[in-house]
Design an enzyme around this catalytic site. Structure first.
Site, PDB file in Angstrom:
ATOM      1  N   VAL A  14       4.293   0.894   2.064  1.00 34.73           N
ATOM      2  CA  VAL A  14       4.522  -0.361   2.772  1.00 34.73           C
ATOM      3  C   VAL A  14       4.777  -1.468   1.749  1.00 34.73           C
ATOM      4  O   VAL A  14       4.055  -1.587   0.761  1.00 34.73           O
ATOM      5  CB  VAL A  14       3.314  -0.729   3.660  1.00 34.73           C
ATOM      6  N   MET A  56       2.110   9.301   4.213  1.00 33.12           N
ATOM      7  CA  MET A  56       3.432   9.486   4.791  1.00 33.12           C
ATOM      8  C   MET A  56       4.439   8.448   4.342  1.00 33.12           C
ATOM      9  O   MET A  56       5.640   8.697   4.374  1.00 33.12           O
ATOM     10  CB  MET A  56       3.340   9.458   6.337  1.00 33.12           C
ATOM     11  N   ALA A  62       0.851  -1.189   0.000  1.00 33.26           N
ATOM     12  CA  ALA A  62       0.000   0.000   0.000  1.00 33.26           C
ATOM     13  C   ALA A  62       0.880   1.230   0.000  1.00 33.26           C
ATOM     14  O   ALA A  62       2.041   1.196   0.417  1.00 33.26           O
ATOM     15  CB  ALA A  62      -0.936   0.016   1.224  1.00 33.26           C
ATOM     16  N   LYS A  64       8.115  -0.390   6.029  1.00 35.76           N
ATOM     17  CA  LYS A  64       7.472   0.898   5.774  1.00 35.76           C
ATOM     18  C   LYS A  64       8.559   1.929   5.557  1.00 35.76           C
ATOM     19  O   LYS A  64       9.357   2.219   6.444  1.00 35.76           O
ATOM     20  CB  LYS A  64       6.563   1.292   6.948  1.00 35.76           C
ATOM     21  N   GLY A  72       0.549   5.290   1.276  1.00 34.56           N
ATOM     22  CA  GLY A  72      -0.244   6.246   2.016  1.00 34.56           C
ATOM     23  C   GLY A  72       0.337   7.640   1.931  1.00 34.56           C
ATOM     24  O   GLY A  72       1.231   7.933   1.132  1.00 34.56           O
ATOM     25  N   ASP A  84      -2.940   9.400  15.933  1.00 31.40           N
ATOM     26  CA  ASP A  84      -3.553   9.241  14.601  1.00 31.40           C
ATOM     27  C   ASP A  84      -4.396   7.958  14.551  1.00 31.40           C
ATOM     28  O   ASP A  84      -4.251   7.136  13.655  1.00 31.40           O
ATOM     29  CB  ASP A  84      -2.465   9.216  13.530  1.00 31.40           C
TER      30      ASP A  84
END
Length: 663
Positions: A32, A29, A25, A47, A27, A146
């Site tokens: 991964v 920030m 994935a 990550k 995202g 978060d």
């Protein structure tokens, strides 16, 4: 068939240890990847922080790396069954990365996208494990900052049931990651709002302060979304959403999903108070309240009735499951309530005090007095008849008289359905629309009550409108391993077929190189998508043949077991038969028998030899040399040219030698 080259990380080795296998994935920030720890021979998740986070305009890269390393060490010390473990950290190509536990499952966001909302028992089961993880962080002095469905992973249930969310294992990821990124800008411009605005606590919006109660607020919003299928606020801009958390109280879930138990409304309200001091002090305190609420909802009779009402009034995508009360001894050690206190809350009600015998004596005396006279008996008979009539009329009214039948609205357009309902005296409300292959957009797919079903006169008919046929683009799975690509495609209800694997110079073996239909093409649920996997680099590397003579190139190609297609000749100032271009290009990987195509020079264009016979020898030589011909003079250099070789107007290559004879 469309081929897209993925990023360069798949197949590479990080820190001499972690072999990147595929992208999971991407995202805001970080990205991964799945990787193999070649030292311990286990699958991990890597990550890697985006360069925009590490080298942003207001961040100093050196300070960012130092702060990120400190935060990573703190996160690694956090161990809990519901926390995604951090194994290692480092930098690759100047970008920091974390090596984490690889969890086989889906994010809570993906679960909600599929199910829309969850049942109360499922919501509380997930919230209980999520809060257990956050509580462990709070005890260690860490604040997540978060909390959102994207950071909550729902792993496969130990019982093996794919839809059994109650028994699934929940893990929370990215503890401290928001703080690690945010810390790089603290000294430049103060606190920066890092939490996703849909889940942000009011104090983070107003003054940037975050503590354990900030996570409690975000967890309450996540519970609200699980119960209702939506977040409490939306807006055109993120800042508009953020300030609604400051200015408004979160609505109770039962206003959106009628029939939800009051205990769930109270639980969400407690967690999402705008004043941090009015919330539970940390995730551990909220966890205790969730466990008590879950025990209270464990009564089979009450719980079944509540969930039956919810199912009737607002459709849920999966069957409702009933959870028995969870005894303290059955909880894992990390999730138990403190001992004592008298159990889960059920069985604490005191029996209502009974009346004494004097009341029964008075009632018996009154009965004897009334029935002892004819007038009393007549009054009792009249009362019985009157009550019978009232009961009969009431029974008719409540059983039949106040009802009518619902009109047929299915397949009508929205405007026609509203007009038909209004003529029959009904109002119309709408449920969430859904896709339908037969009914066009804004047509009525379903109605509740159903056509011809009993309905109160003047009541509301709930309509479900069509979104039209469901279509969506093929997701980008190029660069992923087959298992991950298959999971992405099957989650969209697409049928996955393996195509013939092919060699690829850029992607390692087993990684997706192309799909058919191509990435981005529109498909519908049930469509077949063919996935083509890479066989890795082909065994033969094509040499550089440009500049070589055709015969030399032909020999090289034959020696490698390749097949030369008839060369293509083109005009060029290069010598005749010199190779000008090739396909495949040099360095490409191919197999034996692959055809090689060459472009070959025809040589420079021919020129005509000028006539010099009859000219003085020096002048004849000058004319020929002016056109680039080397000249050989025979006999008398000062005589007159009497013959030339080649003869005049002969077509020769530029620069060809000419002999003249002078006498």
């Amino acid at each position: 068939m469309d081929t897209q080259v993925a990023d360069t990380l798949p197949g590479s080795l990080i820190d001499g240890r972690y072999r990147i296998r595929g992208r999971v994935a991407r995202g805001g920030m970080a990205t991964v990847y799945t990787a193999t720890d070649e030292r311990l021979e286990r699958t991990v998740a890597v990550k890697i922080i985006h360069s925009s986070q590490a080298t942003g305009a207001r961040a100093r890269p050196a300070d960012f790396l130092d702060r990120f390393t400190d935060e990573a060490k703190a996160i690694a010390r956090l161990t809990h069954p519901n926390v995604v473990a951090v194994y290692d950290q480092g930098t690759h190509a100047g970008l920091p990365y974390l090596v984490m536990e690889y969890v086989r499952g889906r994010t809570l966001r993906e679960v909600l996208s599929e199910r829309r909302r969850l049942n109360p028992d499922e919501s509380l089961a997930i919230a209980e494990q999520m809060l257990a993880a956050i509580a462990a962080a709070h005890r260690a002095g860490l604040v997540h900052r978060d909390i959102k469905p994207e950071n909550v992973l729902v792993a496969e249930a130990p019982t093996g049931g794919p839809a059994n969310l109650v028994d699934s294992v929940v893990k929370v990821a990215d503890f401290g990651l928001a703080r690690a990124v945010e810390a790089s800008t603290d000294e430049q411009d103060g606190s920066q709002l890092m939490a996703t605005v849909a889940y942000v606590a009011p104090e983070l919006v107003t003054d940037g302060h975050a503590d354990a109660r900030t996570d409690v607020y975000s967890a309450g919003i996540v519970l609200f979304e699980m119960l209702t299928g939506r977040v409490p606020y939306d807006g055109d801009r993120p800042v508009d959403v953020a300030w609604q958390h400051v200015d408004r109280d979160v609505p109770t879930p039962s206003t959106l999903v009628p029939g939800l138990p009051r205990v769930l409304d109270d639980l969400v309200a407690r967690a999402t108070r705008r004043d941090p001091g009015a919330r539970p002090t940390d995730a551990g305190a909220l966890l205790a309240e969730v466990q008590v609420a879950r025990d209270d909802l464990g009564n089979p009779n009450t719980h079944t009735a509540v969930l039956s009402r919810i199912t009737d009034e607002s459709a849920v995508s999966q069957p409702t499951m009933v959870v028995a009360a969870v005894a303290p001894s059955q909880r894992p050690a990390w999730a138990r309530l403190p001992e004592g206190g008298g159990g889960s809350g059920r069985g604490r009600r005191r029996a209502a005090p009974t009346r004494g015998g004097d009341l029964w004596s008075r009632l018996a005396a009154l009965r004897t007095q009334v029935m002892g006279s004819p007038r009393g008996r007549l009054a009792v008979a009249a009362a019985v008849v009157a009550l019978g009539l009232v009961a009969a009329l009431g029974g008719w009214w409540f059983g039949v008289g106040r009802y009518t039948v619902a009109p047929q609205l299915v397949s009508m357009s929205q405007a026609d359905a509203e007009a038909q309902a209004a003529r029959a005296g009904f109002t119309v409300a709408y449920d969430e629309p859904r896709h339908d292959e037969q009914i066009p957009r804004d047509g009525v797919v379903a109605q509740n009550p159903a056509p011809a079903a009993r309905i109160l006169k003047g009541d509301t008919i709930r309509l479900t409108l069509s979104l039209g046929p469901e279509r969506f683009p093929v997701p980008d799975v190029v660069g992923k391993e087959f298992e991950l690509a298959e999971a992405d495609l099957t989650s969209l209800r697409l049928e996955v077929v393996k195509g013939n694997a092919r060699y690829d110079d850029n992607l390692p073996e087993g990684v997706v190189v192309a799909t058919d239909p191509a990435v981005g093409a529109e498909v519908k649920p049930g469509d077949k998508v063919t996935v083509v996997l890479s066989r890795g680099r082909a065994p033969i590397t094509v040499p550089n043949l440009v500049g070589k003579n055709l015969n030399e190139a032909r020999a090289t190609i034959a020696q490698l077991g390749l097949v030369l297609v008839e060369p293509t000749y083109k005009d060029s100032d290069k010598p005749r038969d010199e190779v000008l271009g090739q396909s495949p290009a040099d360095g490409a990987g191919v197999v034996k028998g692959t055809q090689v195509r060459l472009e070959v020079s025809k040589g420079p264009p021919l020129v005509a030899v000028p006539k010099v016979v009859g000219l003085p020898c020096p002048q004849a030589k000058q004319v020929l040399e002016a056109q680039g011909h080397p000249v050989t003079v025979q006999f008398n250099p000062n005589g007159v040219a009497r013959f030339q070789n080649p003869a005049e107007n002969t077509q020769v290559n530029p620069g060809s030698a000419v002999t003249i004879g002078c006498f």
